[in-house]
Write a protein that holds these residues in place. Structure first.
Motif, short mmCIF file in Angstrom:
data_model
loop_
_atom_site.label_atom_id
_atom_site.label_comp_id
_atom_site.label_asym_id
_atom_site.label_seq_id
_atom_site.Cartn_x
_atom_site.Cartn_y
_atom_site.Cartn_z
N GLY A 1 0.79 -1.33 0.08
CA GLY A 1 -0.11 -0.09 -0.28
C GLY A 1 0.90 1.15 0.07
N TYR A 2 2.07 1.13 -0.31
CA TYR A 2 2.84 2.33 -0.22
C TYR A 2 3.30 2.68 -1.89
CZ TYR A 2 3.12 1.57 4.51
OH TYR A 2 2.59 1.27 6.02
N PRO A 3 3.53 4.13 -1.88
CA PRO A 3 3.68 4.62 -3.26
C PRO A 3 5.26 4.18 -3.92
CG PRO A 3 3.99 6.41 -1.71
CD PRO A 3 3.33 5.34 -1.04
N VAL A 4 5.31 3.93 -5.12
CA VAL A 4 6.57 4.25 -5.65
C VAL A 4 6.60 5.14 -6.42
CG1 VAL A 4 7.83 2.86 -7.43
CG2 VAL A 4 6.82 1.49 -5.71
N THR A 5 7.70 6.24 -6.22
CA THR A 5 7.82 7.52 -6.86
C THR A 5 9.38 7.80 -7.52
OG1 THR A 5 8.34 8.33 -4.89
CG2 THR A 5 6.18 8.59 -5.33
N LYS A 6 9.51 8.84 -8.33
CA LYS A 6 10.75 9.17 -8.63
C LYS A 6 11.49 9.28 -7.63
CE LYS A 6 10.23 9.49 -13.39
NZ LYS A 6 11.24 8.53 -14.07
#
Length: 221
Positions: free
Chosen positions: A96-101
């Protein structure tokens, strides 16, 4: 033990993970879901390895979502799991955690630093191969394991069973050459400012195999 490996591009294979599996008498099966759309079932998976690749967990592809369904089932069953780069991002995304730049694109050899001694035997600093520009978040309940100067979230460990690394311990020299000659265009824009020649001429630190084995032994103990 049956180890199921999810490989996501031809030039990023299991490398020294296969050596570890063979040394311990395990059986390894390699799946290529990006090409064949086939994944193992949870019932036939005693350990899962999720390798890197050029895709993002944020891509809207059915097999990427199916991978996360499998990951969730195995997390619920406390099955040992190791994720490298995209693989670590998939674990974090499943939780449930974001993957970002990432704050910086890292491609090439650069040091990382241990942030926790929860896994005995990991040295304070290591020279590792980076090949990424996205970054996972550290899931709740996980411990930050490793950081670099440019990207804090380089590794996490969770529940003695799951390790995710943003970088690569698994490539031996032949594997590094395969990555570079096929994906050298990706090097451009890296904050590490290394050429393909520099990456190729940098020896794989022999201790990286020992560290990889230490991590894999830890999650399967």
């Amino acid at each position: 033990m049956r180890i199921n490996v999810l490989q996501h591009t031809p030039n990023e294979g299991p490398g020294m993970i296969a050596d570890w599996a063979h040394a311990h008498g395990h059986t390894m099966y390699v799946y290529h879901p990006y090409q064949f759309g086939v994944l193992p079932t949870a019932d036939e998976t005693e350990m899962l390895v999720i390798l890197g690749g050029p895709m993002s967990p944020n891509d809207d592809l059915p097999w990427i979502k199916q991978e996360r369904d499998l990951i969730q089932q195995l997390l619920d069953r406390d099955v040992p799991m190791f994720g490298a780069c995209y693989g670590a991002q998939q674990i974090s995304k499943t939780l449930g955690y974001p993957v970002t730049k990432a704050p910086a694109k890292e491609v090439g050899w650069a040091p990382v630093a241990r942030q926790s001694t929860v896994i005995p035997g990991i040295p304070a600093t290591m020279s590792v191969l980076h090949w990424h520009e996205e970054m996972f978040e550290i899931p709740a309940g996980a411990t930050l394991l490793i950081s670099s100067d440019a990207v804090r979230n380089q590794g996490f460990v969770m529940n003695h069973r799951v390790v995710g690394l943003q970088f690569h311990f698994e490539p031996a020299a032949d594997n590094v050459r395969e990555m570079v000659v096929n994906d050298y265009r990706y090097i451009a824009g890296s904050v590490l400012d290394q050429s393909a020649k520099t990456i190729l001429q940098t020896p794989v630190p022999p201790e990286n195999k020992d560290i990889l084995y230490t991590i894999l032994d830890y999650i399967t103990a």
